[in-house]
Design a protein around this motif. Structure first.
Motif, PDB file in Angstrom:
ATOM      1  N   LEU A  62      40.071  33.893  43.691  1.00 39.07           N
ATOM      2  CA  LEU A  62      40.069  32.388  43.728  1.00 39.07           C
ATOM      3  C   LEU A  62      39.344  31.830  42.509  1.00 39.07           C
ATOM      4  CD1 LEU A  62      39.228  32.027  47.726  1.00 39.07           C
ATOM      5  CD2 LEU A  62      41.054  31.579  46.365  1.00 39.07           C
ATOM      6  N   MET A  63      38.767  32.743  41.697  1.00 37.46           N
ATOM      7  CA  MET A  63      38.123  32.045  40.402  1.00 37.46           C
ATOM      8  C   MET A  63      38.391  33.270  39.389  1.00 37.46           C
ATOM      9  SD  MET A  63      34.276  31.765  39.333  1.00 37.46           S
ATOM     10  CE  MET A  63      33.828  30.264  39.951  1.00 37.46           C
ATOM     11  N   ASN A  64      38.823  32.747  38.250  1.00 37.07           N
ATOM     12  CA  ASN A  64      39.099  33.624  37.140  1.00 37.07           C
ATOM     13  C   ASN A  64      37.917  34.590  36.888  1.00 37.07           C
ATOM     14  OD1 ASN A  64      38.466  33.921  33.812  1.00 37.07           O
ATOM     15  ND2 ASN A  64      40.457  34.268  34.251  1.00 37.07           N
ATOM     16  N   PHE A  65      38.167  35.955  36.722  1.00 33.39           N
ATOM     17  CA  PHE A  65      37.073  36.857  36.791  1.00 33.39           C
ATOM     18  C   PHE A  65      36.197  36.818  35.651  1.00 33.39           C
ATOM     19  CE2 PHE A  65      35.190  40.720  35.021  1.00 33.39           C
ATOM     20  CZ  PHE A  65      34.462  41.239  36.050  1.00 33.39           C
ATOM     21  N   LYS A  66      36.608  36.535  34.189  1.00 34.41           N
ATOM     22  CA  LYS A  66      35.898  36.425  32.923  1.00 34.41           C
ATOM     23  C   LYS A  66      35.196  35.255  33.408  1.00 34.41           C
ATOM     24  CE  LYS A  66      36.177  35.840  27.938  1.00 34.41           C
ATOM     25  NZ  LYS A  66      36.918  35.870  27.033  1.00 34.41           N
TER      26      LYS A  66
END
Length: 310
Positions: A62-66
């Motif tokens: 649900l959120m970009n990992f980086k």
């Protein structure tokens, strides 16, 4: 604007210097964190809820990992660990598990007030590897894989306890009732008939919503213990499982295991915690196996046997 980066290299601060203590609530995580947190040059956080929030978003895509990784490390350092190092936001209430006296002496805090007047004063010692970061938060087992990616070289210490005692102790606090799930739980949730922790599998949502509290706790104890097993099997040597029963029976030995695993040394405060544990009177817990509904009881008993609790 797609290539924004934080100006500070937080990866360098946390690499090979992060310790995460977890386990089921009512399993001795707070006691264990006092021991590890009182080791020399360890900076300890008690239940920083951001560890439940941001990594879960990264784990569930649900959120970009980086982005989530950089954001988590930036907030942890700037709003938590930096404040500890500079002696700000220190908890002076002895009744709290997060009381600073559980981890270090006031004289050490006062020394840092003088030494670390500016943020730049802190960065020098961090770059030289003087401190180790630690935190304790329960029910984190489902996030071990993503936390391993975020914090390079992280070490996990998980403490386990007899499942029936965990259930009995949790029931005394009215945990995992409908009211608890809908109003008091600090966790990402899935809404079914009640709010259900995010890590409960979709195929189990219907059953979980109908179960009594004892069965819900049994399910969480079993499934999160399984997550710990799965992570350990990957065998990177950076996971240590301890037992509540052995910690309370022989805190000296458990402390030695932690020292060897972390390559850290105890302090006078550690010795005080060991002494307190030796004089602690354990609470008797009633048997609750019959309170667990049959659909879950078999799986719970199987996990109990796997952990040599029955």
């Amino acid at each position: 604007m797609k290539n924004l980066n934080l100006s500070v290299d937080y990866d360098r601060f946390f690499k090979n210097r992060m310790i995460i203590i977890s386990g089921l609530s009512r399993s001795g995580t707070s006691i264990l964190s006092k021991i590890v947190g009182s080791f020399k040059n360890v900076l300890t956080l008690h239940e920083p809820l951001i560890l439940r929030y941001l990594p879960t978003l990264a784990q569930t895509n649900l959120m970009n990992f980086k982005l989530g990784s950089h954001l988590l490390k930036g907030i942890l350092f700037e709003d938590y660990y930096l404040q500890i190092l500079q002696g700000r936001r220190v908890n002076f209430r002895p009744s709290d598990n997060s009381y600073f006296g559980n981890y270090e002496r006031l004289t050490d805090v006062r020394r840092r007030w003088v030494k670390y007047r500016r943020r730049s004063d802190v960065l020098k010692d961090l770059n030289e590897g003087q401190y180790t970061f630690a935190l304790k938060i329960s029910e984190l087992q489902s996030l071990y894989p993503v936390l391993k990616r975020i914090f390079k070289g992280v070490k996990f210490i998980e403490i386990i306890r007899n499942g029936e005692e965990v259930i009995s102790s949790s029931l005394k606090r009215d945990w995992y009732t409908d009211e608890y799930l809908n109003r008091r739980m600090n966790e990402w949730t899935q809404f079914y008939k009640v709010k259900i922790p995010w890590y409960v599998q979709k195929k189990d949502l219907e059953k979980f919503s109908e179960w009594n509290s004892a069965t819900r706790i049994a399910y969480i104890w079993r499934t999160l213990s399984e997550k710990g097993f799965q992570y350990e099997k990957k065998g990177d040597g950076r996971y240590l499982r301890l037992r509540y029963e052995k910690l309370t029976a022989n805190p000296e030995k458990t402390t030695e295991l932690c020292e060897d695993f972390l390559d850290l040394s105890r302090t006078a405060i550690t010795a005080k915690h060991i002494k307190d544990i030796k004089h602690y009177s354990l609470t008797e817990h009633k048997k609750v196996m019959c309170d667990i509904e049959k659909s879950e009881r078999f799986r719970f008993e199987k996990m109990m046997r796997s952990l040599n609790y029955s």
